[in-house]
Design a protein around this motif. Structure first.
Motif, mmCIF file in Angstrom:
data_model
loop_
_atom_site.group_PDB
_atom_site.id
_atom_site.type_symbol
_atom_site.label_atom_id
_atom_site.label_comp_id
_atom_site.label_asym_id
_atom_site.label_seq_id
_atom_site.Cartn_x
_atom_site.Cartn_y
_atom_site.Cartn_z
ATOM 1 N N GLY A 195 0.811 -1.215 0.000
ATOM 2 C CA GLY A 195 0.000 0.000 0.000
ATOM 3 C C GLY A 195 0.844 1.264 0.000
ATOM 4 N N ILE A 196 0.160 2.405 -0.020
ATOM 5 C CA ILE A 196 0.831 3.713 -0.099
ATOM 6 C C ILE A 196 0.296 4.593 1.033
ATOM 7 C CG2 ILE A 196 1.108 5.784 -1.558
ATOM 8 C CD1 ILE A 196 0.669 3.869 -3.980
ATOM 9 N N PRO A 197 1.175 5.254 1.790
ATOM 10 C CA PRO A 197 0.691 6.138 2.856
ATOM 11 C C PRO A 197 -0.209 7.249 2.295
ATOM 12 C CG PRO A 197 3.077 5.851 2.991
ATOM 13 C CD PRO A 197 2.641 5.232 1.711
ATOM 14 N N LYS A 198 -1.222 7.633 3.073
ATOM 15 C CA LYS A 198 -2.201 8.655 2.621
ATOM 16 C C LYS A 198 -1.510 9.920 2.126
ATOM 17 C CE LYS A 198 -6.787 8.070 4.310
ATOM 18 N NZ LYS A 198 -6.620 6.668 4.741
ATOM 19 N N LYS A 199 -0.490 10.363 2.847
ATOM 20 C CA LYS A 199 0.152 11.647 2.515
ATOM 21 C C LYS A 199 0.834 11.614 1.137
ATOM 22 C CE LYS A 199 4.605 10.786 4.812
ATOM 23 N NZ LYS A 199 5.248 10.202 3.669
ATOM 24 N N ASP A 200 1.126 10.430 0.622
ATOM 25 C CA ASP A 200 1.830 10.337 -0.668
ATOM 26 C C ASP A 200 0.883 10.177 -1.860
ATOM 27 O OD1 ASP A 200 4.694 10.252 0.173
ATOM 28 O OD2 ASP A 200 3.957 8.555 1.323
ATOM 29 N N ILE A 201 -0.373 9.787 -1.584
ATOM 30 C CA ILE A 201 -1.260 9.415 -2.693
ATOM 31 C C ILE A 201 -1.469 10.563 -3.694
ATOM 32 C CG2 ILE A 201 -3.636 8.702 -3.298
ATOM 33 C CD1 ILE A 201 -3.551 6.833 -0.949
ATOM 34 N N ASP A 202 -1.638 11.802 -3.182
ATOM 35 C CA ASP A 202 -1.892 12.930 -4.086
ATOM 36 C C ASP A 202 -0.753 13.178 -5.066
ATOM 37 O OD1 ASP A 202 -4.312 13.408 -3.093
ATOM 38 O OD2 ASP A 202 -3.768 15.149 -1.852
ATOM 39 N N ARG A 203 0.457 12.827 -4.689
ATOM 40 C CA ARG A 203 1.608 13.140 -5.553
ATOM 41 C C ARG A 203 2.102 11.941 -6.366
ATOM 42 N NH1 ARG A 203 6.266 16.620 -3.677
ATOM 43 N NH2 ARG A 203 6.272 16.802 -5.928
ATOM 44 N N ILE A 204 1.389 10.821 -6.244
ATOM 45 C CA ILE A 204 1.922 9.575 -6.786
ATOM 46 C C ILE A 204 2.065 9.582 -8.316
ATOM 47 C CG2 ILE A 204 -0.125 8.070 -7.129
ATOM 48 C CD1 ILE A 204 2.897 7.222 -4.975
ATOM 49 N N PHE A 205 1.246 10.437 -8.999
ATOM 50 C CA PHE A 205 1.359 10.494 -10.462
ATOM 51 C C PHE A 205 2.399 11.535 -10.906
ATOM 52 C CE2 PHE A 205 -2.892 8.595 -10.073
ATOM 53 C CZ PHE A 205 -2.731 7.508 -10.922
ATOM 54 N N ASP A 206 2.985 12.271 -9.957
ATOM 55 C CA ASP A 206 4.005 13.258 -10.327
ATOM 56 C C ASP A 206 5.248 12.552 -10.856
ATOM 57 O OD1 ASP A 206 2.279 15.046 -9.301
ATOM 58 O OD2 ASP A 206 3.570 15.774 -7.672
ATOM 59 N N ARG A 207 5.889 13.203 -11.818
ATOM 60 C CA ARG A 207 7.083 12.591 -12.412
ATOM 61 C C ARG A 207 8.188 12.450 -11.367
ATOM 62 N NH1 ARG A 207 6.133 15.333 -18.328
ATOM 63 N NH2 ARG A 207 4.030 14.524 -18.340
ATOM 64 N N PHE A 208 8.762 11.286 -11.278
ATOM 65 C CA PHE A 208 9.863 10.937 -10.365
ATOM 66 C C PHE A 208 9.435 10.772 -8.913
ATOM 67 C CE2 PHE A 208 12.297 13.093 -13.796
ATOM 68 C CZ PHE A 208 13.000 11.980 -14.211
ATOM 69 N N TYR A 209 8.121 10.899 -8.636
ATOM 70 C CA TYR A 209 7.712 10.749 -7.232
ATOM 71 C C TYR A 209 7.680 9.269 -6.853
ATOM 72 C CZ TYR A 209 5.627 11.877 -2.807
ATOM 73 O OH TYR A 209 5.427 12.027 -1.462
ATOM 74 N N ARG A 210 8.376 8.919 -5.802
ATOM 75 C CA ARG A 210 8.327 7.556 -5.281
ATOM 76 C C ARG A 210 8.184 7.639 -3.774
ATOM 77 N NH1 ARG A 210 13.541 8.250 -8.228
ATOM 78 N NH2 ARG A 210 13.877 6.400 -9.482
ATOM 79 N N VAL A 211 7.476 6.659 -3.204
ATOM 80 C CA VAL A 211 7.316 6.652 -1.750
ATOM 81 C C VAL A 211 8.678 6.352 -1.122
ATOM 82 C CG1 VAL A 211 6.165 5.531 0.189
ATOM 83 C CG2 VAL A 211 4.916 5.938 -1.947
ATOM 84 N N ASP A 212 9.363 5.377 -1.689
ATOM 85 C CA ASP A 212 10.652 4.968 -1.139
ATOM 86 C C ASP A 212 11.653 4.917 -2.298
ATOM 87 O OD1 ASP A 212 12.832 3.575 -0.216
ATOM 88 O OD2 ASP A 212 11.657 2.132 0.942
ATOM 89 N N LYS A 213 12.419 6.020 -2.435
ATOM 90 C CA LYS A 213 13.314 6.152 -3.589
ATOM 91 C C LYS A 213 14.294 4.992 -3.707
ATOM 92 C CE LYS A 213 13.740 10.781 -5.177
ATOM 93 N NZ LYS A 213 13.659 11.401 -6.202
ATOM 94 N N ALA A 214 14.904 4.629 -2.571
ATOM 95 C CA ALA A 214 15.939 3.593 -2.602
ATOM 96 C C ALA A 214 15.344 2.267 -3.046
ATOM 97 C CB ALA A 214 16.563 3.458 -1.230
#
Ligand code: ADP
Length: 266
Positions: A195-214
């Motif tokens: 799953g994805i934390p609530k705070k990240d969902i709005d930005r998930i379609f942004d280019r290069f946005y990842r919940v956990d970059k590494a």
């Protein structure tokens, strides 16, 4: 908001009026800001593999070449980083074509059931490795619709590969197609993953946005998959949405416009 005043003069009468121009600059500023962020992201994403390649080439040059085992390992790292850069540049080119509306859609009547079964088959090996179960459900009455098969395959590949990447062993992935009103078909990919934390969902379609970059990087992700998928869907007159709950799972749904008149949707 930018406010500009100018006065109206009439000969012999002095000032007879004022013109007030209210210009909404927030939208423009936002665009400029996201363009700057995009350039910074691209530079960073390309710089990271290049720096790695440079240091491994230097190590080979400094003597590692003499030790075949070490040299082999270093060449492997260089190959992986080069492949990463190729993936990134390919994704960027694809996005830029979609942005400038240069991506021509080659729509053909396509069987939805066949298309979803084939995605499942393409990933069957990876799913088997993680003991992930999958199923395909098609609502009665959905047969063929007009779409660009290569492009929609890329959308499905992105969604299914994410579902596999971010899902634990032994979980379930479901592909579903159903009618969404008279002239739309919805297709969803649902997983029972992290799953994805609530705070990240709005930005998930942004280019290069990842919940956990590494984590995304180590799995070969570029952070562009969902943005590309959404642009392809937009080009098909559809929309894409993501619902997710942390530790429960994620469902991504997209629609495809299927005009009634002369449509292939049955
Ligand atoms: P990436 O190449 O990193 O997978 P995407 O644009 O496809 O890039 O996805 C962006 C981010 O969204 C991922 O890095 C991940 O954090 C999150 N994400 C996408 N799909 C899922 C999913 N099914 N489950 C959990 N997280 C996901």
């Amino acid at each position: 908001m930018r406010v500009m005043f100018s006065t109206i003069h009439r000969r012999g009468e002095g000032v007879t009026g004022t013109i007030v121009v209210l210009q909404d600059v927030t939208e423009q500023e936002k665009l400029e800001q996201s363009r700057r962020e995009f350039v910074a992201n691209v530079s960073h994403e390309l710089r990271t593999p290049l720096t790695t390649i440079k240091s491994y080439v230097e190590a080979l040059d400094d003597g590692a070449l003499e030790e075949p085992q070490l040299a082999n390992r270093f060449v492997g790292v260089i190959r992986n980083e080069t492949e990463r850069m190729i993936r990134l540049v390919t994704d960027l080119l694809h996005l830029s074509r979609l942005d400038s509306k240069q991506a021509i859609l080659r729509k053909k009547p396509t069987s939805i059931e066949e298309m979803l079964e084939e995605v499942k088959d393409r990933f069957s090996f990876q799913m088997k490795q993680k003991r992930i179960k999958s199923n395909v459900r098609i609502e009665k009455g959905i047969h063929t619709i007009q779409l660009d098969r290569d492009q929609i395959d890329q959308v499905l590949d992105n969604l299914v590969s994410n579902a596999i990447k971010y899902t634990q062993e032994g979980d379930l992935i479901e592909l579903e197609a159903y009618k969404d009103g008279p002239d739309r078909i919805a297709i969803s990919v649902k997983d029972t993953g992290i799953g994805i934390p609530k705070k990240d969902i709005d930005r998930i379609f942004d280019r290069f946005y990842r919940v956990d970059k590494a984590r995304s990087r180590s799995m070969g992700g570029t952070g562009l998959g969902l943005s590309i998928a959404r642009e392809i869907v937009k080009a098909h007159g559809g929309t894409m949405q993501l619902e997710s709950e942390l530790n429960v799972g994620t469902k991504v749904t997209f629609t495809i416009y299927t005009p009634q008149e002369g449509s292939e949707a049955q």
